[in-house]
Design a protein around this motif. Structure first.
Motif, PDB file in Angstrom:
ATOM      1  N   ILE A   1      50.612  38.445  99.428  1.00 43.67           N
ATOM      2  CA  ILE A   1      49.810  37.186  99.025  1.00 43.67           C
ATOM      3  C   ILE A   1      50.994  36.081  98.516  1.00 43.67           C
ATOM      4  O   ILE A   1      51.003  35.136  98.552  1.00 43.67           O
ATOM      5  CB  ILE A   1      49.043  37.324  97.952  1.00 43.67           C
ATOM      6  CG1 ILE A   1      49.218  38.105  96.779  1.00 43.67           C
ATOM      7  CG2 ILE A   1      47.580  37.818  98.579  1.00 43.67           C
ATOM      8  CD1 ILE A   1      48.363  37.918  95.386  1.00 43.67           C
TER       9      ILE A   1
ATOM     10  N   ILE B   1      45.444  36.077  88.945  1.00 43.00           N
ATOM     11  CA  ILE B   1      46.012  34.859  89.177  1.00 43.00           C
ATOM     12  C   ILE B   1      46.795  34.936  90.462  1.00 43.00           C
ATOM     13  O   ILE B   1      47.858  34.081  90.892  1.00 43.00           O
ATOM     14  CB  ILE B   1      46.878  34.189  87.999  1.00 43.00           C
ATOM     15  CG1 ILE B   1      47.920  35.489  87.747  1.00 43.00           C
ATOM     16  CG2 ILE B   1      46.078  34.058  86.869  1.00 43.00           C
ATOM     17  CD1 ILE B   1      48.814  34.677  86.336  1.00 43.00           C
ATOM     18  N   ARG B   2      46.915  35.844  91.190  1.00 45.22           N
ATOM     19  CA  ARG B   2      47.397  36.244  92.794  1.00 45.22           C
ATOM     20  C   ARG B   2      48.778  36.215  92.323  1.00 45.22           C
ATOM     21  O   ARG B   2      49.742  35.389  93.251  1.00 45.22           O
ATOM     22  CB  ARG B   2      47.103  34.961  93.637  1.00 45.22           C
ATOM     23  CG  ARG B   2      45.448  35.082  93.685  1.00 45.22           C
ATOM     24  CD  ARG B   2      45.055  36.220  94.554  1.00 45.22           C
ATOM     25  NE  ARG B   2      43.805  35.817  95.175  1.00 45.22           N
ATOM     26  CZ  ARG B   2      42.474  36.324  94.718  1.00 45.22           C
ATOM     27  NH1 ARG B   2      42.704  36.971  93.554  1.00 45.22           N
ATOM     28  NH2 ARG B   2      41.428  36.100  95.225  1.00 45.22           N
ATOM     29  N   CYS B   3      49.419  36.744  91.344  1.00 50.77           N
ATOM     30  CA  CYS B   3      50.940  36.955  91.441  1.00 50.77           C
ATOM     31  C   CYS B   3      51.750  37.949  92.072  1.00 50.77           C
ATOM     32  O   CYS B   3      52.992  37.738  92.429  1.00 50.77           O
ATOM     33  CB  CYS B   3      51.176  37.261  89.830  1.00 50.77           C
ATOM     34  SG  CYS B   3      50.917  38.990  89.554  1.00 50.77           S
ATOM     35  N   GLY B   4      50.837  38.801  92.654  1.00 49.17           N
ATOM     36  CA  GLY B   4      51.305  39.803  93.523  1.00 49.17           C
ATOM     37  C   GLY B   4      52.245  41.124  92.841  1.00 49.17           C
ATOM     38  O   GLY B   4      52.498  42.082  93.621  1.00 49.17           O
ATOM     39  N   ALA B   5      52.167  41.364  91.565  1.00 47.17           N
ATOM     40  CA  ALA B   5      52.772  42.217  90.794  1.00 47.17           C
ATOM     41  C   ALA B   5      52.373  43.657  91.141  1.00 47.17           C
ATOM     42  O   ALA B   5      52.864  44.582  91.239  1.00 47.17           O
ATOM     43  CB  ALA B   5      52.808  42.088  89.369  1.00 47.17           C
ATOM     44  N   CYS B   6      50.864  43.587  91.344  1.00 47.75           N
ATOM     45  CA  CYS B   6      50.325  44.980  91.594  1.00 47.75           C
ATOM     46  C   CYS B   6      50.630  45.507  93.045  1.00 47.75           C
ATOM     47  O   CYS B   6      50.753  46.443  93.134  1.00 47.75           O
ATOM     48  CB  CYS B   6      48.880  44.966  91.359  1.00 47.75           C
ATOM     49  SG  CYS B   6      48.202  43.710  92.264  1.00 47.75           S
TER      50      CYS B   6
ATOM     51  N   ILE C   1      44.847  45.022  93.872  1.00 45.71           N
ATOM     52  CA  ILE C   1      43.656  44.041  93.810  1.00 45.71           C
ATOM     53  C   ILE C   1      42.962  43.871  95.043  1.00 45.71           C
ATOM     54  O   ILE C   1      41.628  43.759  94.761  1.00 45.71           O
ATOM     55  CB  ILE C   1      44.409  42.887  93.231  1.00 45.71           C
ATOM     56  CG1 ILE C   1      43.226  41.597  92.865  1.00 45.71           C
ATOM     57  CG2 ILE C   1      45.404  41.891  94.278  1.00 45.71           C
ATOM     58  CD1 ILE C   1      42.382  42.164  91.779  1.00 45.71           C
TER      59      ILE C   1
ATOM     60  N   CYS D   1      49.798  44.166  85.494  1.00 48.62           N
ATOM     61  CA  CYS D   1      49.020  42.876  85.709  1.00 48.62           C
ATOM     62  C   CYS D   1      49.166  41.873  84.456  1.00 48.62           C
ATOM     63  O   CYS D   1      48.743  42.509  83.402  1.00 48.62           O
ATOM     64  CB  CYS D   1      47.667  43.441  85.866  1.00 48.62           C
ATOM     65  SG  CYS D   1      46.603  41.825  85.897  1.00 48.62           S
ATOM     66  N   PRO D   2      49.600  40.834  84.815  1.00 50.46           N
ATOM     67  CA  PRO D   2      49.794  39.873  83.518  1.00 50.46           C
ATOM     68  C   PRO D   2      48.450  39.387  82.879  1.00 50.46           C
ATOM     69  O   PRO D   2      48.538  38.755  81.783  1.00 50.46           O
ATOM     70  CB  PRO D   2      50.444  38.394  84.233  1.00 50.46           C
ATOM     71  CG  PRO D   2      49.900  38.599  85.658  1.00 50.46           C
ATOM     72  CD  PRO D   2      49.699  40.106  85.907  1.00 50.46           C
ATOM     73  N   VAL D   3      47.485  39.559  83.422  1.00 48.22           N
ATOM     74  CA  VAL D   3      45.691  39.244  82.947  1.00 48.22           C
ATOM     75  C   VAL D   3      45.282  40.503  82.636  1.00 48.22           C
ATOM     76  O   VAL D   3      43.888  40.538  82.230  1.00 48.22           O
ATOM     77  CB  VAL D   3      45.205  38.356  83.919  1.00 48.22           C
ATOM     78  CG1 VAL D   3      45.908  36.936  83.951  1.00 48.22           C
ATOM     79  CG2 VAL D   3      44.962  38.810  85.120  1.00 48.22           C
TER      80      VAL D   3
ATOM     81  N   ILE E   1      43.814  43.110  84.297  1.00 42.57           N
ATOM     82  CA  ILE E   1      42.667  43.649  84.865  1.00 42.57           C
ATOM     83  C   ILE E   1      42.919  45.146  84.938  1.00 42.57           C
ATOM     84  O   ILE E   1      44.142  45.746  85.195  1.00 42.57           O
ATOM     85  CB  ILE E   1      42.781  43.064  86.397  1.00 42.57           C
ATOM     86  CG1 ILE E   1      42.718  41.359  86.310  1.00 42.57           C
ATOM     87  CG2 ILE E   1      41.568  43.564  87.155  1.00 42.57           C
ATOM     88  CD1 ILE E   1      42.693  40.941  87.597  1.00 42.57           C
TER      89      ILE E   1
ATOM     90  N   ILE F   1      42.842  47.482  87.018  1.00 46.27           N
ATOM     91  CA  ILE F   1      42.840  47.740  88.349  1.00 46.27           C
ATOM     92  C   ILE F   1      42.355  49.089  88.740  1.00 46.27           C
ATOM     93  O   ILE F   1      41.547  49.428  89.324  1.00 46.27           O
ATOM     94  CB  ILE F   1      43.962  47.340  88.897  1.00 46.27           C
ATOM     95  CG1 ILE F   1      44.383  45.968  88.766  1.00 46.27           C
ATOM     96  CG2 ILE F   1      43.656  47.254  90.441  1.00 46.27           C
ATOM     97  CD1 ILE F   1      45.672  45.508  89.252  1.00 46.27           C
TER      98      ILE F   1
HETATM   99  S1  SF4 Z   1      48.968  42.056  89.094  1.00 50.34           S
HETATM  100 FE1  SF4 Z   1      47.172  41.142  88.233  1.00 50.34          FE
HETATM  101  S2  SF4 Z   1      47.059  39.155  88.449  1.00 50.34           S
HETATM  102 FE2  SF4 Z   1      48.695  39.788  89.681  1.00 50.34          FE
HETATM  103  S3  SF4 Z   1      47.760  39.810  91.784  1.00 50.34           S
HETATM  104 FE3  SF4 Z   1      47.484  41.827  90.983  1.00 50.34          FE
HETATM  105  S4  SF4 Z   1      45.618  41.760  89.737  1.00 50.34           S
HETATM  106 FE4  SF4 Z   1      46.396  39.850  90.525  1.00 50.34          FE
END
Ligand code: SF4
Lengths: 455, 254
Positions: free
Chosen positions: A146, A302-307, A330, A360-362, A364, A366
């Protein structure tokens, strides 16, 4: 094909898997460095999570506030229940303005809605201006990540594409030179397009403004040169106040690409004179997810892509193995919400290692949601019949100590006497030896050495 | 005296009795009243992680029946201990189940947090590398996690550092998953095997002679790969190291 088969195909080219894994691991390491450079990083995540929880708990109120403020700013607000409505709204806006060509910066939502193909069918030509997406558009492929949509492509492959489509010298693979070529090509596009579409990273409820984050400045370039600016956003993109932006801008790029901040954080607060500005607010299954108590937190994303970057499975199976717009951990908790049957395999494409949840910065949960989806999918009958029979059998054996002991004995006897046959029965042995089976179990040893000895 | 119920996961009972024996001896050496209830089977995790937690009542009932009477329950597998802690349930005695779950400890955390062990009479003169199982690490917090910005600590390292002659070697990726993942190891065979191979390579390159862990299941998976590749590196459960007296001749399997 399910995730396991697609991943198995991906793994046929091991050097490529290694390259993919290392590219993303490098980003994960950059993320770690950035995270550690911020005092109270974990507090920041906690705050971001709390803000997003508040948004989800009061989504209707915030959406209405955003709409009324946006309208006051001269922005036209549209509501789309699903992908079809989203695409039709955008088509109508373009038609009304007699526009047949549009430039688009990165928007995973338009990918999710299949906008490009929809417009192409209606004679409207869309050029993606994000470098990664432009590469994929030339290659006729979909994003595999993403944030870094073309992460699966090597620079030599990009050189080939540019040679074919943009006329760069054959064999040119220097990233700097290729980027230059793309820039020249896109400049022409920016200057001639009357309409520009952008995504939305954050929409501010109290003011009706929105923020788009890019590294290439392509959202600004497109939007500022256009007569019509259309922004597509999912209903979950809201934050309550301007002051919350600082929290998310500090987290987003650090988590996703390991940069302190995206190069451009572009604030849009209404059309300039003579320009039209539209916002299309899209549900497309999100309110259903909001109604699932166990899974609603996935909308904090927030679609950061870290996960994805941290996921050891994603790194070794590639984005395409997920078959979804949003891949990785995600994606695996979002997709079954849209279609349980089609995406029943995704929550199982994980070892539940939990690394995603930690980055995950928020915040979640997951991997816990992956576990919970498995329970839902099994209950709703979306797990292969053979697997559910196996589980029923195992449950029967494991609930009865005597059955368990007999089965264990048979299994060990078989493993000891026919290891070759045993290894043919299971995929375990494709790349691994089976464990050696001892003559005596621990229970057997215990009886002999403790129970009998002590009488 | 404190009574301890020993919970040995099914696959360890069947395939790795030596690791279980080492656990038992280690606990007995601490002057605890350790009992292994003979009618135990499995924590139920393989069912639950496959989506069939509704089929785990039998396992749960057995666990409660076997272990309710003990002050503590100790299990030499982080994964199984975590599963019980998080998911032990009962239709008609949920309070008892919750109370029992809170008395369940993985071996390492039992030694460091309950017994607060300060010294060990163990010797293992080898290069050893530690594999963190994800459930021990991210579920039970046995050590600092590489993703989090938090102070460094490691309960297993604290114990391994008490062992004479043992040299802990460092890994390139300190806590990446090995890819075992329960039924994942067969249903996602390609990725599982590749993850295992990469993990094992990291250990081998570090010069490790023994990969150790508080989870035998990860070790079983890595052992399978090591053996397939005829590697000289071996796996050994952490209990076997902590319980090793005559280290040079130790034969981890028998
Ligand atoms: S790490 Fe968290 S915020 Fe970032 S893409 Fe994955 S689920 Fe979304």
């Amino acid at each position: 094909m399910d995730h396991a088969s697609l991943a198995s195909t991906f793994n046929k080219d091991e050097p490529r898997v290694d390259w993919h894994d290392e590219s993303l691991w490098w980003v994960r390491q950059k993320r770690d460095l950035q995270a550690r450079s911020v005092a109270d990083w974990e507090v920041l995540r906690e705050v971001a999570s709390a803000i997003k929880n508040n948004v989800l708990a009061n989504l209707g109120t915030y959406l209405q506030a955003f709409e009324s403020h946006a309208i006051k700013r001269g922005i036209v607000v549209h509501w789309a229940a699903d992908a079809g409505e989203h695409n039709a709204i955008i088509h109508r806006i373009l038609e009304e303005n007699r526009i047949t060509a549009m430039v688009k910066s990165k928007s995973m939502l338009t990918e999710e809605c299949g906008l490009n193909a929809y417009l192409a069918d209606r004679g409207i030509h869309v050029v993606d201006s994000d470098l990664g997406e432009r590469i994929l558009q030339l290659a006729d492929e979909r994003p595999s990540h993403i944030v870094m949509p073309a992460i699966h492509k090597k620079k030599e492959e990009i050189g080939e594409l540019f040679h074919e489509f943009l006329g760069t010298p054959k064999g040119e693979s220097d990233p700097q030179r290729l980027t230059e070529a793309a820039r020249l090509h896109l400049r022409e596009v920016f200057l001639t397009r009357k309409a520009a579409l952008t995504g939305v990273n954050f929409a501010i409820a109290e003011t009706g403004e929105f923020v788009v984050c890019t590294n290439e400045g392509n959202a600004d370039m497109g939007a500022h040169l256009s007569d019509v600016h259309i922004a597509s956003m999912g209903i979950e993109k809201l934050i309550p106040q301007r002051e919350h932006l600082g929290v998310f801008l500090r987290l987003l790029a650090r988590s996703g690409t390991g940069q302190p901040i995206t190069t451009y954080s572009s604030h849009f607060s209404g059309p300039r004179q003579g320009q039209q500005m539209h916002i299309v607010i899209v549900d497309n299954g999100r309110s259903t997810q909001l109604g699932r108590a166990d899974f609603k937190a996935s909308l904090k994303c927030i679609r950061c892509g870290a996960c994805m970057n941290t996921c050891p499975v994603y790194r070794r199976s590639g984005g395409y193995s997920y078959r979804t717009t949003v891949a990785g951990p995600i994606g695996s908790i979002l997709a079954p919400n849209l279609d349980m049957r089609d995406y029943a395999d995704l929550p199982f494409a994980s070892t539940l290692c939990g690394s995603c949840t930690n980055v995950c910065p928020v915040k979640i949960d997951i991997h816990e949601q992956l576990y919970k989806w498995r329970q839902v999918l099994a209950k709703e009958g979306h797990v292969a019949h053979s697997k559910s029979l196996l589980m029923k059998g195992a449950a029967a054996v494991l609930s009865r100590p005597s059955w368990y002991q007999v089965s264990g004995k048979l299994l060990r006897w078989f493993l000891r006497h026919f290891p070759k046959i045993a290894s043919k029965f299971t995929k375990w042995s494709d790349h691994r030896e089976l464990p050696e089976a001892p003559k005596q179990t621990f229970a057997g040893w215990y009886k002999q050495n403790r129970v009998e000895r002590n009488g | 005296m404190m009574t301890v119920g020993l919970f040995i996961p099914c696959y360890m009972d069947q395939l790795y009795p030596n690791a279980a024996i080492a656990t038992l001896e280690l606990l007995e050496g601490l002057s605890l009243d350790v009992v292994y209830p003979l009618h135990q089977t499995c924590c139920g995790q393989p069912l639950a992680n496959s989506g069939f937690s509704h089929l785990t009542q039998g396992c749960n009932a057995l666990f409660i029946e076997n272990f309710s009477r003990f002050d503590y329950v100790v299990c030499p597998s982080g994964s199984c201990a975590l599963h019980i802690k998080e998911h032990l349930s009962s239709l008609n005695q949920q309070e008892d189940a919750t109370a029992l779950a809170s008395r369940v400890y993985e071996l390492v955390e039992f030694l460091t947090d309950v017994i607060k062990i300060q010294a060990l009479d163990a010797s293992f003169p080898h290069k050893v590398s530690l594999h963190h199982s994800c459930h021990s690490l991210r579920g039970l917090y046995l050590a600092q996690m590489s993703e989090l910005s938090s102070p460094t600590f490691s309960k297993p390292n604290d114990l391994l550092n008490m062992v004479d002659g043992l040299e802990l070697v460092k890994l390139e990726r300190s806590d990446e998953c090995c890819g075992f993942g329960g039924t994942f190891c067969v249903f996602e065979e390609a990725v599982s095997a590749k993850m295992g191979k990469d993990r094992v390579d990291d250990h081998v390159v570090s010069g490790s002679e023994y990969i150790t862990s508080s989870d035998m299941s990860c070790l079983m998976h890595m052992e399978g790969i090591l053996k397939r590749n005829h590697s000289a590196t071996k796996v050994i459960h952490i209990a076997e190291i902590l319980n090793s007296k005559s280290a040079p001749n130790i034969e981890p399997k028998g």
